[in-house]
Every structure is written in structure tokens, then in C-alpha cells.
Scaffold this motif. Sequence first.
Motif, mmCIF file in Angstrom:
data_model
loop_
_atom_site.group_PDB
_atom_site.id
_atom_site.type_symbol
_atom_site.label_atom_id
_atom_site.label_comp_id
_atom_site.label_asym_id
_atom_site.label_seq_id
_atom_site.Cartn_x
_atom_site.Cartn_y
_atom_site.Cartn_z
ATOM 1 N N LEU A 1 -51.136 35.763 62.788
ATOM 2 C CA LEU A 1 -51.980 36.778 62.140
ATOM 3 C C LEU A 1 -52.372 36.314 60.744
ATOM 4 N N ALA A 2 -53.635 36.548 60.374
ATOM 5 C CA ALA A 2 -54.098 36.307 59.005
ATOM 6 C C ALA A 2 -54.447 37.659 58.398
ATOM 7 N N PRO A 3 -53.563 38.198 57.531
ATOM 8 C CA PRO A 3 -53.832 39.513 56.937
ATOM 9 C C PRO A 3 -55.032 39.470 56.003
ATOM 10 N N THR B 1 -56.834 42.872 59.417
ATOM 11 C CA THR B 1 -56.416 41.630 60.088
ATOM 12 C C THR B 1 -57.656 40.760 60.221
ATOM 13 N N PHE C 1 -56.845 36.190 64.059
ATOM 14 C CA PHE C 1 -55.583 35.969 64.767
ATOM 15 C C PHE C 1 -55.779 34.893 65.823
ATOM 16 N N ILE D 1 -52.929 45.382 60.047
ATOM 17 C CA ILE D 1 -51.921 44.312 60.043
ATOM 18 C C ILE D 1 -50.556 44.872 60.442
ATOM 19 N N HIS E 1 -50.562 45.397 64.164
ATOM 20 C CA HIS E 1 -50.509 44.136 64.920
ATOM 21 C C HIS E 1 -49.117 43.502 64.858
ATOM 22 N N ARG E 2 -48.441 43.657 63.711
ATOM 23 C CA ARG E 2 -47.035 43.202 63.649
ATOM 24 C C ARG E 2 -46.184 43.987 64.643
ATOM 25 N N LEU F 1 -43.997 35.606 66.091
ATOM 26 C CA LEU F 1 -45.127 35.915 65.206
ATOM 27 C C LEU F 1 -45.066 35.057 63.947
ATOM 28 N N GLU G 1 -47.341 34.597 60.225
ATOM 29 C CA GLU G 1 -48.450 35.076 59.399
ATOM 30 C C GLU G 1 -48.919 33.959 58.471
ATOM 31 N N ASP H 1 -50.536 32.964 55.044
ATOM 32 C CA ASP H 1 -50.743 33.512 53.703
ATOM 33 C C ASP H 1 -51.801 32.667 52.994
#
Length: 203
Positions: free
Chosen positions: A110-112, A118, A121, A137, A140-141, A151, A153, A155
Motif C-alpha cells: 500500500l502507498a498511503p 490510498t 497498491f 488506508i 485497506h490495512r 502487508l 507500506e 513511505d
Amino acid sequence: MRVVVPVSGSDPKTRLADVLDADERLAFTEAMLGDVVETLAAAGHAPEVVATAAVDCPAPVTVDERPLDPLINGLLADAAGALAVVMADLPLLSGDAVERLFAPDADVVLAPGLGGGTNAFVCRHPDFRVDYHGASIRDHRRIAREIGADLVEVDSRRLATDIDEPADLAEVLLHSDGRAADWLVDAGVELAFEDGRVGVTRN
Ligand SMILES: Nc1nc2c(ncn2[C@@H]2O[C@H](COP(=O)(O)OP(=O)(O)OP(=O)(O)O)[C@@H](O)[C@H]2O)c(=O)[nH]1
Ligand SMILES: C[C@H](OP(=O)(O)O)C(=O)O
């Protein structure tokens, strides 16, 4: 890997209405979309654009009127393998940020986005589904946890900077020299300094 870029071609970017009229919001959306698909292509991917209405862009476009959740969940349900979704309003996207999104070999990456969304992804798990809007986000988590997916992420400021509100336009002028930045300069959108925080004004 299939890489999909969803974009609204029908009255997009309504939150920019104080600065841009309806035709301009569509043109600016196409400029941001152009930045995103060119960056993905330069990084070795073949982005497919899925738009609610015809849009002009340097990648194949499919028109599909489904709202975001049914659209992406339909693609996830039909996916034969991994699927990546990258939003169209990320004009700061860079090759390095794209590489970081695709590097982890996790079930879900995932890219917040700033503000709780989000922005992109990558999914390699058959049961992952999306629930966009309203701090997605966190949803999705939770969804990844509930299906037992591992998972990761990413940053990255460049992946996190989606352009939703007028103040976000300053980020484009400050940190990009792509199509979206050129479009804003041509439209007379400029940096403005008030209360110690940068924003934009239009001449
Ligand atoms: N294909 C498709 N893309 C969508 C849809 N809604 C939003 N998008 C895209 O999803 C990304 C995030 O969208 P938002 O920022 O929530 O919506 P927006 O229409 O761009 O802007 P607002 O009207 O200000 O909410 C952008 O790339 C949009 O173009 C939709 O119903 N279908
Ligand atoms: C689609 C939505 O975008 P936002 O409105 O948060 O920019 C989200 O990422 O959940």
C-alpha cells in the motif's frame, strides 16, 4: 504485472473548483494523468487507463462508468495474477517511487496518500478488495489483516502527494517540471506566500 490507472473523466477534481473551471479541471486531470502514465512507462510498465469518460492521454484508455470501488473490485476479482492500481492525480510520481512500489514481494503493498487515502497498491492475494474514501488506508490495512495477507507500506512523499485541494497545487509548482506543472504555469497559477505557508494564486 497488470497496472491500471483509474481516472474520472466526468467532472473530475471538484475540490479544485475555486481555482479551475470545469473544462480546466478536465484538462489539468489529463495533464496529471499524462505525467503518471509516462513515469510508469519509463519505469518499464505498460499502464492501462480506465476512465469514466473519454480522456486524452499517452496510454490505452478503456471507458468504464462504474464507480471506483465496484470498478477496482471487479478488476481484483477477475485478476489472473498480480494487479497494481496507481491513481491518476500523482504528478510528483518519479521512477524511483515507482520502483519502491513494485519492489516488495508482499501479498499487498500500500502507498498511503496525504490525508488518509490510498494512492497506489500492488495486490498478489486473491481475496484483497478495496474500500476507497474516508481514510481508506485504514480500511485497506484492516482488509489485508482480515484475509491474512502480508502487508508492506511504501513511505514515499512523491507517491503520497495526491492533488485534491488548491493548496496541493503548490506541491506541483515546487517539486515537478512535468505536464501538470507546465499546465499550471500556462494557466497563470503561481505560488503565493501567506501566514508563513505556501499556497497558490491565479493571475
Ligand atoms: N475510473 C474511475 N476513476 C475514478 C473515479 N472516481 C475517482 N477516480 C480517480 O481516482 C483518483 C482519486 O480520486 P478522487 O481524488 O477521490 O476524486 P476526483 O474526482 O479526482 O476529485 P474530487 O471530485 O475533488 O473528489 C483520481 O485519479 C480520480 O481520477 C471513478 O468513479 N472511476
Ligand atoms: C480515492 C480516495 O482518494 P482521496 O479522496 O482520499 O484523495 C482514496 O484514496 O481513498
